[in-house]
Scaffold this motif. Structure first.
Motif, short mmCIF file in Angstrom:
data_model
loop_
_atom_site.label_atom_id
_atom_site.label_comp_id
_atom_site.label_asym_id
_atom_site.label_seq_id
_atom_site.Cartn_x
_atom_site.Cartn_y
_atom_site.Cartn_z
N CYS A 24 0.82 -1.04 0.05
CA CYS A 24 -0.07 -0.17 0.06
C CYS A 24 0.88 1.27 0.15
O CYS A 24 1.73 1.42 0.52
CB CYS A 24 -0.93 0.02 1.14
SG CYS A 24 -2.04 -1.25 1.20
N GLY A 40 -3.64 6.72 3.81
CA GLY A 40 -3.54 5.98 2.35
C GLY A 40 -3.26 6.99 1.48
O GLY A 40 -3.69 8.18 1.45
N TRP A 46 -2.44 0.82 -6.01
CA TRP A 46 -2.81 -0.40 -5.40
C TRP A 46 -3.72 -0.17 -4.29
O TRP A 46 -4.71 -1.15 -4.41
CB TRP A 46 -1.25 -0.60 -4.47
CG TRP A 46 -1.45 -1.92 -3.58
CD1 TRP A 46 -1.94 -2.09 -2.30
CD2 TRP A 46 -0.76 -3.36 -3.89
NE1 TRP A 46 -1.89 -3.47 -2.04
CE2 TRP A 46 -1.12 -4.24 -3.17
CE3 TRP A 46 -0.04 -3.81 -4.98
CZ2 TRP A 46 -0.78 -5.52 -3.16
CZ3 TRP A 46 0.26 -5.16 -5.13
CH2 TRP A 46 -0.12 -5.84 -4.37
N ASN A 47 -3.89 0.81 -3.61
CA ASN A 47 -4.58 0.97 -2.38
C ASN A 47 -5.65 2.17 -2.67
O ASN A 47 -6.83 2.26 -2.13
CB ASN A 47 -4.22 0.94 -1.01
CG ASN A 47 -3.18 2.08 -0.76
OD1 ASN A 47 -2.15 2.02 -1.66
ND2 ASN A 47 -3.39 2.63 0.31
N ARG A 50 -7.08 4.07 0.28
CA ARG A 50 -7.37 3.07 1.29
C ARG A 50 -6.44 2.88 2.26
O ARG A 50 -5.23 2.79 1.88
CB ARG A 50 -8.26 2.18 0.88
CG ARG A 50 -9.50 2.39 -0.02
CD ARG A 50 -10.06 1.14 -0.74
NE ARG A 50 -9.62 0.93 -1.86
CZ ARG A 50 -9.98 -0.06 -2.65
NH1 ARG A 50 -10.68 -0.60 -2.47
NH2 ARG A 50 -9.53 -0.23 -3.98
N LEU A 51 -6.72 2.41 3.43
CA LEU A 51 -5.74 1.66 4.33
C LEU A 51 -6.33 0.93 5.33
O LEU A 51 -7.38 1.29 5.92
CB LEU A 51 -4.79 2.92 5.05
CG LEU A 51 -3.44 2.59 5.41
CD1 LEU A 51 -2.66 2.28 4.30
CD2 LEU A 51 -2.70 3.77 6.10
N CYS A 52 -5.65 -0.02 5.82
CA CYS A 52 -6.06 -1.09 6.90
C CYS A 52 -5.93 -0.63 8.27
O CYS A 52 -5.32 0.31 8.43
CB CYS A 52 -5.54 -2.27 6.54
SG CYS A 52 -4.03 -2.53 7.38
N CYS A 196 -5.16 -9.12 3.54
CA CYS A 196 -4.43 -9.07 2.18
C CYS A 196 -3.01 -9.93 2.14
O CYS A 196 -1.88 -9.49 2.27
CB CYS A 196 -3.89 -7.45 2.25
SG CYS A 196 -5.22 -6.41 2.18
N PHE A 201 -4.27 -7.18 -2.61
CA PHE A 201 -4.92 -6.39 -1.82
C PHE A 201 -6.45 -6.93 -1.68
O PHE A 201 -7.17 -7.00 -2.82
CB PHE A 201 -5.15 -4.68 -2.23
CG PHE A 201 -5.76 -3.91 -1.36
CD1 PHE A 201 -5.26 -3.25 -0.47
CD2 PHE A 201 -7.01 -3.31 -1.98
CE1 PHE A 201 -5.73 -2.32 0.38
CE2 PHE A 201 -7.75 -2.33 -1.16
CZ PHE A 201 -7.18 -1.71 -0.08
N MET B 84 -11.84 0.65 3.28
CA MET B 84 -11.12 -0.52 2.46
C MET B 84 -12.08 -0.88 1.39
O MET B 84 -11.85 -1.25 0.28
CB MET B 84 -10.65 -1.60 3.14
CG MET B 84 -9.66 -1.27 4.08
SD MET B 84 -8.11 -1.15 3.40
CE MET B 84 -7.69 -3.14 3.63
#
Lengths: 815, 112
Positions: A24, A40, A46-47, A50-52, A196, A201, B84
């Motif tokens: 990410c 993010g 890639w993401n 977004r971010l986890c 992930c 992802f 997400m």
């Protein structure tokens, strides 16, 4: 003093930190060398912003009060908490002296270099091991049962690994006109959105669902995907190969396969000898014929013709090889034998797996098997993605072979929206992964001779440049053929996470002369180390990420006093162990890894990330048609014979079954009715939690609160029978051992199975130097040494157990 | 008539229960666990024939201030930005209400 400014550093996640396999793009907000926020990167393909949860918790991770910030030296017994702080110089000096002594006295192979998963450790641990001179790099899971078995299995039959296509190779991602959204996707044993894994992802699949992809989910648990699937196949764990063969049965019977692919790109017409069951080779029928060449029967001339492996062509280019039939062939010795085609043999393997029979084996209804097979085979394009349960069964290779045959025979291999081949972008390869030779490698092949398991197991000789983990543990005790004296343990916590039968690991750790542990926090396993080195998070280091796409750099955003990045630790020691060590600086090494991209670290770092150009071997699509996969530039695959092998030449060479098959795993109600009497529940382990990566993150408050206790999922009916209520503590036990879990009574699991979380230890319970690591550790119930015939796989997703309510008033450690 | 009130459109069909929203909120507002402006509830619905359906519902708590400081700068609330599954949308309540007609399995949330 002026007001300090917040600086935003663009970088790439690759644990330590989130723990995962990374990829990410993030924006790290840094003020006065402190991380104040992480977000993010919206520009990152890639993401896409977004971010986890785990990455978003980085501020709690970096500044955690328990972080190791000085090298430590053990002064008490192994397993105790007696350590003193020492300087980095002293730590390096001790390590150099002790490890050189082991090398002098016992040989470099007596030192094992062990890693877990996560972190960018693969290349750097290989670098250190190889500089020291040991070929014994170990991924510490029994049967090496994560990821490399799947890669090796696909390399075996199709020459390259492949994954579902979410347009990750293309500029503009889903909007790129080259891309097609899959009409159907099979999610096979995977709750990918939680962690992930495998360099993907997870939420790309949610993107695809919104764009219309219909799902087939194969999972014993009611996952997010299972609920939203057109077909949810609630499979009995460990019977996946039977299901795959059932799908193939339907697809072959109803002729839903891609005839052109079958004829052009597979080994279907090759003749198999009925007398030996082996492939008929040119050397069997022609004087001076090659063993590498194969024989087919030409329909037009009614004669045999030869598939020339070196030229990648038939001896008669106008031939039409027969796909089916029984043929008499005269051998060189004058004997006449009968031969069948590979396609007939393959069909025979699938023929017995009727939907009705597969229903009996898998518990999936026959009509659902048929419907799912038709949906997948008729969808164009369609993809399959599989999770680690595929690796976590002893007969992993035949299972992969069957699944690979699904995407191959339906014409979904390397097509937009199908399963596409994965190669490191620009072929910039850091280290030897299956199927790839990297910049970091053993100095010469002679050094590889002593690698444990290499000679015993074909895939370890051909694809997997690691030692076989079960054999290593065995050898620690047997000292045969040579003693194991030392262990380098980096990103690896076998007593809590990756080690099956953890008490066996404890004994192994006790037996060794010298152990170095490299990690960010004290762990139960580190208590056995002689020297502990404090490592850094991904935000505290420079690095390169060459793992499929994109090619990226990791850019240092801050430093934490006392900690050093894994790469710097291993680089310093590599120089000490190898007087001819090739690189002066870490950036020299990075530049060499990146060389095929014609970019230096600095250039790529400025650019951020890069995708391979069109018509490059590391970029889809149709590479087998374009001749981009083979070193000779011919169309076809990078297999020994150039075709997708329905009948595996390598498996035949290794003395193993060359066609896919199903075999009941070792500890199931079917294979062990004796055990089933006492342990009447199927035990699944390792369902993923979005809060944790394996044994990590129990100490991060924002994450722990999301998933505070070790949980076992129990169906309401099963809970009632066992007089267990939701939230009660229960004991899960079998013939191997026991562990305590909090009951989660839920219909997510079927009545015949319980699912226990893995990786549990209690960093907050400091009364025990081992942080109660054996208390709620589901691996206490799982044996080692159950790998398949090719050294791969482990039965950790399908064991047997029983459950009972915990008797109160008994101390935790006396359950 | 345009409302001047904003809220969140929550498409719970696609929430995977990843908790990115919960932790994003903690980071943004410095909440200490277990506090957060976003919780995610797991709902296992019972269906006929002994079947079940798994749903996650992101739920803004009493602590949610819809990231006023961020939205003043034109940024999305932190939970929306990091989701997400891209299943959270921030916007004008009336406009968001129109979206409800277009797709099932969504709820609209209005802040206190």
């Amino acid at each position: 003093m002026g007001k300090s400014k917040t600086n935003i550093v663009k970088t790439t996640t690759w644990s330590a930190g989130p723990g995962c396999h990374g990829g990410c793009g993030v924006l790290a907000h840094i003020k006065d060398n402190k991380l104040i926020k992480i977000e993010g990167d919206p520009d990152h393909p890639w993401n896409q912003g977004r971010l986890c949860a785990r990455a978003l918790a980085m501020t709690q991770y970096i500044d955690h009060h328990d972080r190791l910030k000085s090298p430590l030296k053990r002064v008490g017994k192994r397993g105790e908490d007696q350590f003193v702080e020492i300087s980095w110089d002293e730590a390096f000096d001790i390590i150099e002296e002790k490890m050189k002594a082991i090398r002098d006295d016992f040989g470099p192979e007596s030192m094992i270099f062990s890693m877990g998963t996560g972190r960018d450790i693969g290349p750097w641990i290989c670098m250190l091991a190889y500089a020291y001179g040991s070929p014994n790099v170990m991924f510490a899971l029994s049967g090496n049962a994560c990821y490399s078995p799947r890669i090796a299995a696909l390399d075996t039959v199709q020459g390259d690994y492949c994954v579902f296509d979410a347009a990750q190779w293309l500029p503009g991602r889903y909007d790129n006109p080259e891309y097609k959204v899959p009409e159907c996707m099979i999610i096979w044993g995977y709750n990918i959105s939680a962690t992930c894994p495998d360099n993907l992802f997870g939420h790309w699949i949610i993107d695809l669902m919104k764009k219309g992809t219909k799902l087939i989910t194969i999972d014993p648990r009611l996952s997010f995907f299972a609920s939203r699937s057109k077909h949810w196949l609630q499979i009995r764990p460990g019977t996946d190969a039977a299901l795959a063969l059932g799908f193939l049965h339907v697809i072959i019977k109803e002729q839903l396969y891609d005839q052109n692919f079958l004829e052009t790109f597979t080994d279907a017409p090759r003749l198999v000898r009925n007398d030996t069951g082996k492939l008929l080779r040119e050397s069997d029928v022609l004087k001076n014929g090659s063993r590498d060449n194969f024989v087919v029967f030409d329909n037009q001339t009614n004669t045999i013709i030869i598939w020339n492996t070196h030229k990648q062509e038939y001896s008669n280019s106008r031939s039409t090889p027969s796909l089916t039939g029984l043929f008499e062939v005269e051998l060189l010795n004058g004997k006449t034998i009968t031969c069948a085609t590979v396609w007939d043999k393959f069909k025979e393997s699938c023929a017995e797996y009727t939907p009705e029979k597969v229903e009996k084996i898998t518990l999936v209804l026959a009509k659902d098997i048929e419907k799912a097979a038709r949906l997948y085979a008729k969808a164009k394009p369609a993809s399959i993605h599989w999770g680690v349960p595929i690796d976590m069964t002893p007969e992993i290779t035949p299972l992969c072979h069957a699944i690979a045959s699904l995407w191959a025979l339906t014409g979904n291999l390397d097509v937009p929206g199908g399963n596409v081949f994965t190669r490191s972008a620009f072929n910039a390869v850091a280290y030897a992964l299956p199927g790839a030779e990297g910049v970091i490698k053993l100095k010469d092949q002679a050094q590889d001779k002593t690698r444990i398991g290499k000679d015993e197991y074909g895939p370890f000789n051909k694809f997997i440049w690691r030692c076989q983990t079960d054999k290593v543990i065995e050898q620690i005790f047997s000292e045969k053929p040579y003693p194991v004296k030392g262990l380098w343990m980096q990103t690896c916590n076998p007593l809590s996470g990756i080690g099956l039968d953890p008490k066996l690991w404890q004994k192994a750790l006790e037996k060794l002369d010298f152990i170095v542990g490299v990690d960010l926090f004290m762990t139960p396993s580190l208590r056995y180390a002689d020297i502990i080195l404090p490592a850094a998070t991904f935000l505290e280091k420079d690095g390169v990420r060459s793992w499929w796409v994109p090619l990226q750099t990791i850019n240092k955003a801050l430093t934490v006093d006392g900690c050093r990045p894994d790469v710097e630790i291993n680089f310093e020691l590599s120089k000490r162990f190898d007087p001819d060590f090739k690189w002066e600086t870490i950036h020299d090494l990075f530049d060499e890894i990146l060389k095929p991209s014609e970019m230096s670290f600095d250039q790529l770092s400025k650019k951020g990330w890069a995708l391979p150009p069109e018509n490059h071997a590391s970029r889809p699509y149709f590479r087998h048609e374009k001749g981009l996969l083979r070193s000779d530039g011919m169309p076809g695959f990078a297999t020994p014979s150039g075709k997708f092998e329905l009948y595996s030449t390598l498996r035949e060479k290794w003395g193993l079954e060359a066609l896919p098959y199903f075999k009941e795993p070792p500890f199931t109600p079917i294979s062990r009715p004796d055990l089933f009497k006492d342990y009447p529940l199927i035990l699944g382990t390792g369902r993923r939690s979005p809060a944790f990566f394996h044994a990590e993150h129990r100490n991060i408050p924002w994450l722990r609160t999301l998933d505070p206790d070790p949980v076992v999922e129990i169906h309401p009916e099963t809970a009632r029978k066992n007089k267990i209520s939701n939230g009660e503590w229960v004991i899960v036990e079998n013939w191997m051992g026991k562990a305590r879990f909090k009951a989660k009574v839920t219909k997510i699991v079927p009545p015949w199975m319980v699912m226990a979380a893995h990786g549990w230890w209690f960093p907050e319970k400091k009364d025990d130097p081992l942080f109660h690591t054996f208390e709620s550790n589901i691996n206490m119930l799982i044996p080692m040494n159950e790998q398949g015939k090719d050294g791969l796989g482990t039965p950790m997703k399908h064991l047997l157990c029983r459950i009972r309510k915990e008797v109160t008033g008994v101390k935790n450690n006396e359950i | 008539m345009k409302s001047n009130k904003n809220g969140l459109l929550i498409d719970y069909e696609y929430c995977t229960g990843c908790f990115a929203c919960t932790v994003a909120c903690c980071q943004e507002h410095g909440w200490e666990a277990p506090l957060s402006g976003m919780k995610v509830m797991e709902i296992v619905q019972d269906l006929p024939k002994d079947k079940a359906y798994l749903t996650f519902l992101p739920f803004p708590t009493e602590l949610c201030v819809l990231c006023a400081k961020r939205t003043q700068k034109g940024l999305d609330p932190s939970c929306v930005k990091h989701c997400m599954a891209n299943c959270l949308t921030y916007g004008n309540l009336r406009e968001l209400a129109l979206e409800l007609e277009k797709k099932p399995r969504m709820v609209l949330w209005s802040p206190r």
